[in-house]
Enzyme design. Structure first.
Site, PDB file in Angstrom:
ATOM      1  N   ALA A  21      42.378  32.311  34.734  1.00 11.20           N
ATOM      2  CA  ALA A  21      43.214  32.739  33.623  1.00 11.20           C
ATOM      3  C   ALA A  21      44.631  33.104  34.073  1.00 11.20           C
ATOM      4  O   ALA A  21      45.610  32.466  33.687  1.00 11.20           O
ATOM      5  CB  ALA A  21      42.550  33.920  32.935  1.00 11.20           C
ATOM      6  N   ARG A  53      40.613  31.727  27.529  1.00 13.25           N
ATOM      7  CA  ARG A  53      41.716  32.457  28.171  1.00 13.25           C
ATOM      8  C   ARG A  53      42.466  31.662  29.235  1.00 13.25           C
ATOM      9  O   ARG A  53      43.458  32.139  29.765  1.00 13.25           O
ATOM     10  CB  ARG A  53      41.193  33.755  28.797  1.00 13.25           C
ATOM     11  CG  ARG A  53      40.203  33.532  29.945  1.00 13.25           C
ATOM     12  CD  ARG A  53      39.624  34.835  30.462  1.00 13.25           C
ATOM     13  NE  ARG A  53      38.794  34.629  31.623  1.00 13.25           N
ATOM     14  CZ  ARG A  53      37.545  34.150  31.607  1.00 13.25           C
ATOM     15  NH1 ARG A  53      36.992  33.833  30.451  1.00 13.25           N
ATOM     16  NH2 ARG A  53      36.869  33.996  32.721  1.00 13.25           N
ATOM     17  N   ASP A 112      39.643  36.226  41.492  1.00 15.04           N
ATOM     18  CA  ASP A 112      38.820  37.084  40.641  1.00 15.04           C
ATOM     19  C   ASP A 112      38.000  38.068  41.465  1.00 15.04           C
ATOM     20  O   ASP A 112      37.021  38.602  40.995  1.00 15.04           O
ATOM     21  CB  ASP A 112      37.897  36.225  39.762  1.00 15.04           C
ATOM     22  CG  ASP A 112      36.976  35.352  40.610  1.00 15.04           C
ATOM     23  OD1 ASP A 112      37.067  35.419  41.860  1.00 15.04           O
ATOM     24  OD2 ASP A 112      36.162  34.613  40.034  1.00 15.04           O
ATOM     25  N   ASN A 113      38.391  38.278  42.715  1.00 15.02           N
ATOM     26  CA  ASN A 113      37.573  39.206  43.513  1.00 15.02           C
ATOM     27  C   ASN A 113      38.416  39.889  44.586  1.00 15.02           C
ATOM     28  O   ASN A 113      39.413  39.352  45.058  1.00 15.02           O
ATOM     29  CB  ASN A 113      36.394  38.461  44.147  1.00 15.02           C
ATOM     30  CG  ASN A 113      36.860  37.432  45.152  1.00 15.02           C
ATOM     31  OD1 ASN A 113      37.058  37.767  46.327  1.00 15.02           O
ATOM     32  ND2 ASN A 113      37.071  36.202  44.733  1.00 15.02           N
ATOM     33  N   THR A 116      38.736  38.323  48.376  1.00 13.96           N
ATOM     34  CA  THR A 116      39.808  37.350  48.620  1.00 13.96           C
ATOM     35  C   THR A 116      41.172  38.034  48.575  1.00 13.96           C
ATOM     36  O   THR A 116      42.063  37.712  49.348  1.00 13.96           O
ATOM     37  CB  THR A 116      39.747  36.199  47.594  1.00 13.96           C
ATOM     38  OG1 THR A 116      38.415  35.699  47.550  1.00 13.96           O
ATOM     39  CG2 THR A 116      40.684  35.068  47.978  1.00 13.96           C
ATOM     40  N   CYS A 171      35.616  40.339  36.095  1.00 15.65           N
ATOM     41  CA  CYS A 171      35.742  39.709  34.785  1.00 15.65           C
ATOM     42  C   CYS A 171      34.436  39.060  34.374  1.00 15.65           C
ATOM     43  O   CYS A 171      34.196  38.792  33.212  1.00 15.65           O
ATOM     44  CB  CYS A 171      36.870  38.698  34.802  1.00 15.65           C
ATOM     45  SG  CYS A 171      36.766  37.560  36.159  1.00 15.65           S
ATOM     46  N   CYS A 228      47.117  53.317  56.909  1.00 12.07           N
ATOM     47  CA  CYS A 228      46.589  52.059  56.364  1.00 12.07           C
ATOM     48  C   CYS A 228      46.093  51.112  57.463  1.00 12.07           C
ATOM     49  O   CYS A 228      46.784  50.845  58.443  1.00 12.07           O
ATOM     50  CB  CYS A 228      47.665  51.352  55.541  1.00 12.07           C
ATOM     51  SG  CYS A 228      47.112  49.757  54.915  1.00 12.07           S
TER      52      CYS A 228
HETATM   53 ZN   LIG Z   1      48.978  49.198  53.658  1.00 11.44          ZN
END
Ligand SMILES: [Zn+2]
Length: 325
Positions: A21, A53, A112-113, A116, A171, A228
């Site tokens: 989409a 969509r 969609d994930n 990835t 989704c 991080c």
């Molecule tokens: Zn970062």
């Protein structure tokens, strides 16, 4: 943007990873705007349930089960014949991210994930290339531009103890309301055009979240995580493949079986399966057969998507039975 900006767009490039989409809508906006080189990468094929969509596809694409990357390439060519457009049928993973993404000035999230996305984030942070996260679930959408070294990265935002629930809704478990896609992809494409036309100073730098059902629009500051994993410690665990499973969930009732690079002769496979009494449908890019209650779609690169089960053992066993180990 001016003439100078337009010229820069012509010389610019972007890779769109995932053409469902958001990916399709963003690809369309960038192609129409005249971004000189676009690569659209998608692992899946068009199905009727996508049409509510996914703006680049039509009923004929779904009837012929065209890979989305191929259908997208054809449609985008019709929209703008003066730019380079390349559809790649494939699944971006640790093993091929470098090959598929190297050389592009910008990466756009149409996946969609989160697995990835974190892989794209690892790639982008390591390569020092900007990428634009975008996601939609239900009536809610979110997008954020990541510029390695300058902004927070996706790992800064997600790999914190309070990010849990966001990772779980997809989704495929709750659906997506069509109109939120246009909104999120427009926000994503606008930032892409600023970056690609040499107007980085115009980036708003905010995490934008919107809900077209409640009408709530939010613009949030995102801060870097001083510890991080990706952009501070430079540990690229997704890119190094440590987090890449062999079989992954792929939709409501499907799993994807990733095989190590394996070129399949689809015509030979069709003959073999037909001889075994199965009904097989094939086009130039994929082959599909059903063995109730399952349906398996096999791609030329050896990947397969099994519908009808989310059990990895069932997926492995069917793959081995019909395609060999
Ligand atoms: Zn970062």
């Amino acid at each position: 943007m001016g003439e100078e900006g337009q010229r820069k767009l012509q010389g610019a490039s972007a890779a769109i990873v995932g053409c469902g989409a958001i990916g399709a809508s963003t690809a369309q906006l960038l192609a129409r705007a005249g971004v000189g080189r676009l690569r659209v990468i998608d692992r899946d094929f068009v199905e009727p349930s996508n049409l509510q969509r996914q703006a680049l596809f039509d009923e004929e694409d779904a009837r012929s089960a065209l890979p989305k990357a191929i259908a997208a390439e054809r449609k985008l060519r019709q929209l703008n014949s003066e730019i380079q457009i390349e559809g790649v049928v494939g699944d971006v993973g640790a093993g091929n991210a470098l090959e598929l993404l190297a050389g592009f000035a910008l990466i756009l999230d149409g996946t969609d994930n989160f697995e990835t996305r974190l892989l794209l984030n690892d790639y982008a942070v390591q390569a020092g290339v900007p990428w634009i996260y975008a996601a939609a679930v239900g009536s809610y959408g979110i997008t954020y531009v990541i510029r390695p070294g300058e902004t927070a990265c996706l790992a800064c935002l997600l790999e914190t103890p309070d990010a849990g629930p966001m990772m779980e809704e997809t989704c495929d478990t709750v659906g997506v309301l069509g109109p939120v896609i246009g909104l999120v992809s427009s926000l994503q494409a606008a930032e892409a055009l600023k970056l690609l036309s040499g107007n980085a100073q115009a980036l708003h730098g905010r995490l934008m979240a919107c809900d077209v059902w409640s009408g709530r629009m939010q613009s949030l500051a995102a801060t870097r995580n001083a510890q991080c994993r990706a952009c501070v410690r430079h540990e690229y665990s997704y890119l190094e493949g440590e987090a890449q499973p062999h079989i992954t969930m792929c939709g409501r009732d499907s799993v994807q079986i990733h095989e190590r690079r394996r070129a399949l002769d689809l015509a030979a496979l069709r003959d073999r399966l037909t001889a075994a009494g199965l009904t097989v449908k094939q086009n130039d890019f994929l082959l599909r057969f059903s063995t109730p209650p399952y349906e398996m779609t096999v791609f030329g690169d050896g990947r397969a998507i099994l519908k009808g089960s989310t059990d990895p053992a069932v997926a492995r066993s069917l793959y081995a039975r019909y395609l060999g180990a």
